[in-house]
Design a protein around this motif. Structure first.
Motif, PDB file in Angstrom:
ATOM      1  N   MET A 163       2.909   9.666 -32.304  1.00 15.63           N
ATOM      2  CA  MET A 163       2.258  11.058 -32.592  1.00 15.63           C
ATOM      3  C   MET A 163       0.607  10.867 -32.422  1.00 15.63           C
ATOM      4  SD  MET A 163       2.695  13.467 -35.837  1.00 15.63           S
ATOM      5  CE  MET A 163       1.901  14.900 -35.718  1.00 15.63           C
ATOM      6  N   LYS A 164       0.211  11.769 -31.633  1.00 14.50           N
ATOM      7  CA  LYS A 164      -1.315  11.729 -31.611  1.00 14.50           C
ATOM      8  C   LYS A 164      -1.731  12.620 -32.735  1.00 14.50           C
ATOM      9  CE  LYS A 164      -1.787   9.914 -26.840  1.00 14.50           C
ATOM     10  NZ  LYS A 164      -2.319   9.874 -25.639  1.00 14.50           N
ATOM     11  N   THR A 165      -2.529  12.207 -33.578  1.00 13.72           N
ATOM     12  CA  THR A 165      -2.755  13.036 -34.660  1.00 13.72           C
ATOM     13  C   THR A 165      -4.067  14.063 -34.495  1.00 13.72           C
ATOM     14  OG1 THR A 165      -4.041  11.392 -35.663  1.00 13.72           O
ATOM     15  CG2 THR A 165      -1.779  11.532 -36.371  1.00 13.72           C
ATOM     16  N   LEU A 166      -4.679  13.696 -33.404  1.00 18.51           N
ATOM     17  CA  LEU A 166      -5.822  14.207 -33.041  1.00 18.51           C
ATOM     18  C   LEU A 166      -6.033  14.987 -31.618  1.00 18.51           C
ATOM     19  CD1 LEU A 166      -8.636  11.565 -34.102  1.00 18.51           C
ATOM     20  CD2 LEU A 166      -7.841  13.560 -35.409  1.00 18.51           C
ATOM     21  N   ASN A 167      -4.701  15.573 -31.345  1.00 14.57           N
ATOM     22  CA  ASN A 167      -4.625  16.269 -29.994  1.00 14.57           C
ATOM     23  C   ASN A 167      -5.599  17.736 -30.379  1.00 14.57           C
ATOM     24  OD1 ASN A 167      -3.419  14.623 -28.379  1.00 14.57           O
ATOM     25  ND2 ASN A 167      -1.083  15.454 -29.101  1.00 14.57           N
ATOM     26  N   GLY A 168      -6.201  18.116 -29.228  1.00 16.95           N
ATOM     27  CA  GLY A 168      -7.056  19.278 -29.551  1.00 16.95           C
ATOM     28  C   GLY A 168      -8.147  19.241 -30.142  1.00 16.95           C
ATOM     29  N   LYS A 169      -8.557  18.060 -30.698  1.00 16.37           N
ATOM     30  CA  LYS A 169     -10.052  17.905 -31.458  1.00 16.37           C
ATOM     31  C   LYS A 169     -11.059  17.476 -30.326  1.00 16.37           C
ATOM     32  CE  LYS A 169      -7.965  19.035 -35.277  1.00 16.37           C
ATOM     33  NZ  LYS A 169      -8.631  20.338 -36.075  1.00 16.37           N
ATOM     34  N   VAL A 170     -12.208  17.689 -30.876  1.00 18.76           N
ATOM     35  CA  VAL A 170     -13.346  17.231 -30.182  1.00 18.76           C
ATOM     36  C   VAL A 170     -14.169  16.337 -31.048  1.00 18.76           C
ATOM     37  CG1 VAL A 170     -15.512  17.959 -28.761  1.00 18.76           C
ATOM     38  CG2 VAL A 170     -13.423  19.172 -28.404  1.00 18.76           C
ATOM     39  N   ALA A 171     -14.660  15.033 -30.679  1.00 19.32           N
ATOM     40  CA  ALA A 171     -15.376  14.348 -31.344  1.00 19.32           C
ATOM     41  C   ALA A 171     -16.580  13.875 -30.602  1.00 19.32           C
ATOM     42  CB  ALA A 171     -14.381  13.015 -31.909  1.00 19.32           C
ATOM     43  N   LEU A 172     -17.722  13.473 -31.444  1.00 16.66           N
ATOM     44  CA  LEU A 172     -18.916  13.170 -31.009  1.00 16.66           C
ATOM     45  C   LEU A 172     -19.037  11.814 -31.920  1.00 16.66           C
ATOM     46  CD1 LEU A 172     -21.820  12.711 -29.418  1.00 16.66           C
ATOM     47  CD2 LEU A 172     -22.499  14.312 -31.381  1.00 16.66           C
ATOM     48  N   VAL A 173     -19.322  10.608 -30.829  1.00 15.54           N
ATOM     49  CA  VAL A 173     -19.564   9.365 -31.454  1.00 15.54           C
ATOM     50  C   VAL A 173     -21.210   9.045 -30.888  1.00 15.54           C
ATOM     51  CG1 VAL A 173     -18.894   6.913 -31.666  1.00 15.54           C
ATOM     52  CG2 VAL A 173     -17.280   8.821 -31.380  1.00 15.54           C
ATOM     53  N   THR A 174     -21.995   9.029 -31.996  1.00 16.54           N
ATOM     54  CA  THR A 174     -23.315   8.525 -31.436  1.00 16.54           C
ATOM     55  C   THR A 174     -23.493   7.236 -31.317  1.00 16.54           C
ATOM     56  OG1 THR A 174     -24.365   8.351 -33.761  1.00 16.54           O
ATOM     57  CG2 THR A 174     -24.216  10.668 -32.742  1.00 16.54           C
ATOM     58  N   GLY A 175     -24.273   6.656 -30.364  1.00 12.97           N
ATOM     59  CA  GLY A 175     -24.215   5.095 -30.042  1.00 12.97           C
ATOM     60  C   GLY A 175     -22.845   4.680 -29.632  1.00 12.97           C
ATOM     61  N   GLY A 176     -22.393   5.472 -28.688  1.00  9.57           N
ATOM     62  CA  GLY A 176     -20.864   5.134 -28.396  1.00  9.57           C
ATOM     63  C   GLY A 176     -21.017   4.147 -27.029  1.00  9.57           C
ATOM     64  N   SER A 177     -21.854   3.611 -26.583  1.00  6.44           N
ATOM     65  CA  SER A 177     -21.695   2.889 -25.207  1.00  6.44           C
ATOM     66  C   SER A 177     -21.353   1.544 -25.508  1.00  6.44           C
ATOM     67  CB  SER A 177     -22.851   3.216 -24.503  1.00  6.44           C
ATOM     68  OG  SER A 177     -24.024   2.478 -25.274  1.00  6.44           O
ATOM     69  N   ARG A 178     -21.332   1.079 -26.919  1.00  7.30           N
ATOM     70  CA  ARG A 178     -20.933  -0.571 -26.943  1.00  7.30           C
ATOM     71  C   ARG A 178     -20.525  -0.695 -28.514  1.00  7.30           C
ATOM     72  NH1 ARG A 178     -26.323  -3.674 -28.642  1.00  7.30           N
ATOM     73  NH2 ARG A 178     -27.426  -2.118 -29.505  1.00  7.30           N
ATOM     74  N   GLY A 179     -20.163  -1.903 -28.659  1.00  6.88           N
ATOM     75  CA  GLY A 179     -19.758  -2.236 -30.167  1.00  6.88           C
ATOM     76  C   GLY A 179     -18.794  -1.493 -30.740  1.00  6.88           C
ATOM     77  N   LEU A 180     -19.034  -1.087 -31.966  1.00  7.81           N
ATOM     78  CA  LEU A 180     -18.286  -0.249 -32.849  1.00  7.81           C
ATOM     79  C   LEU A 180     -18.147   1.135 -32.313  1.00  7.81           C
ATOM     80  CD1 LEU A 180     -16.330   0.183 -35.296  1.00  7.81           C
ATOM     81  CD2 LEU A 180     -18.486   0.483 -36.739  1.00  7.81           C
ATOM     82  N   GLY A 181     -19.218   1.580 -31.720  1.00 13.80           N
ATOM     83  CA  GLY A 181     -19.292   2.814 -31.329  1.00 13.80           C
ATOM     84  C   GLY A 181     -18.117   3.116 -30.354  1.00 13.80           C
ATOM     85  N   ALA A 182     -18.154   2.050 -29.348  1.00 14.31           N
ATOM     86  CA  ALA A 182     -17.283   2.204 -27.992  1.00 14.31           C
ATOM     87  C   ALA A 182     -15.867   2.129 -28.588  1.00 14.31           C
ATOM     88  CB  ALA A 182     -17.598   1.204 -27.083  1.00 14.31           C
ATOM     89  N   LYS A 220     -23.182   1.055 -19.133  1.00 18.80           N
ATOM     90  CA  LYS A 220     -22.150   0.996 -20.125  1.00 18.80           C
ATOM     91  C   LYS A 220     -21.683   2.282 -20.535  1.00 18.80           C
ATOM     92  CE  LYS A 220     -24.372  -3.279 -21.787  1.00 18.80           C
ATOM     93  NZ  LYS A 220     -25.034  -3.942 -22.962  1.00 18.80           N
ATOM     94  N   ALA A 221     -22.528   3.337 -20.679  1.00 23.04           N
ATOM     95  CA  ALA A 221     -21.849   4.748 -21.376  1.00 23.04           C
ATOM     96  C   ALA A 221     -20.756   5.136 -20.273  1.00 23.04           C
ATOM     97  CB  ALA A 221     -22.850   5.672 -21.431  1.00 23.04           C
ATOM     98  N   GLN A 222     -20.984   5.068 -18.968  1.00 28.10           N
ATOM     99  CA  GLN A 222     -20.023   5.480 -18.058  1.00 28.10           C
ATOM    100  C   GLN A 222     -18.900   4.749 -17.848  1.00 28.10           C
ATOM    101  OE1 GLN A 222     -20.393   8.369 -16.327  1.00 28.10           O
ATOM    102  NE2 GLN A 222     -18.305   7.805 -15.223  1.00 28.10           N
TER     103      GLN A 222
END
Length: 251
Positions: free
Chosen positions: A1-20, A43-45
């Motif tokens: 079950m995907k609990t976050l279907n329909g949600k939109v998230a922003l992760v800052t610093g998301g191109s590497r490490g814990l953010g990715a 890396k972000a792409q």
């Protein structure tokens, strides 16, 4: 079950490490994900392509958290692209190689930048997001165990930035609780990231590892799993929390 279907998230610093890793974990639960990055578009792409391969929508937005004026355009771009914002993960941060505060060659310029990125940048992003965040939304700050306990010297400024975030998050939780928005801090200890390697070098010193009752470092998956839990429906009554994922370091 995907609990976050329909949600939109922003992760800052998301191109590497814990953010990715967090962006991927949120996508695994069905969320559409925006990530921000400072310099490495390549890396972000690559992260965006991994997210899209999971069947969700994803974008990468160049934004320097050291520039507080960049926060509102970042949030506006996310909302313009996806139509809303439900989950904000304030992950972007830097760590400056520490010295004791009485060191004659203390790198005050970069230490001051650390405060700018880790505190003022996160504050600006939160302020920009708060009016637009969906009712029932989530804000999750990535703090550090050092925000509450400092088991070694040379970390005063980094620890101070993370302690500031923990206090700020509690205030935001109070401010936004009336809209059923939860605000929590996840405090990892040592993780296998480039940022940790820059500070600790190759491997974790035995003296530091000996302070862990569970004698290993965290995995990125363990930390991102907690973020996903707090972002999901079962995290709806947890707010103002500061939760360590550090193997007992400092107890």
């Amino acid at each position: 079950m995907k609990t976050l279907n329909g949600k939109v998230a922003l992760v800052t610093g998301g191109s590497r490490g814990l953010g990715a890793a967090t962006a991927e974990a949120l996508a695994d639960q069905g969320a559409d994900v925006a990530i921000s990055y400072v310099s490495s578009a390549e890396k972000a792409q690559a992260v965006v392509e991994k997210l899209q391969a999971k069947g969700v929508r994803a974008i990468a937005i160049q934004s320097d958290q050291a520039d507080t004026a960049a926060a509102k355009p970042l949030i506006d771009q996310v909302v313009a692209h996806f139509g809303k914002l439900d989950i904000l993960v304030n992950n972007a941060a830097i760590a400056v190689q520490g010295k004791t505060v009485d060191a004659p060659d203390l790198d005050t310029l970069n230490l001051d930048r650390q405060w700018q990125v880790n505190v003022m940048g996160a504050v600006a992003t939160t302020r920009a997001a708060a009016p637009l965040l969906s009712n029932g939304g989530r804000i999750i700050f990535i703090g550090s165990l050092l925000g509450g306990r400092v088991p070694f010297a040379g970390a005063a400024d980094y620890a101070g930035t993370k302690a500031a975030i923990a206090g700020y998050a509690k205030g935001v939780a109070r401010d936004l609780g009336g809209r059923d928005i939860t605000v929590n801090v996840v405090q990892p200890g040592v993780m296998p990231t480039d940022m940790a390697a820059d500070v600790l070098g190759d491997g974790v010193p035995d003296a530091l590892m000996d302070l862990h009752p569970i004698r290993r470092i965290a995995t990125l998956e363990e930390v991102s799993a907690l973020v996903c839990f707090l972002a999901g429906p079962n995290g709806g009554y947890i707010t103002g929390g500061v939760i360590d994922v550090a193997g007992g370091l400092g107890i």
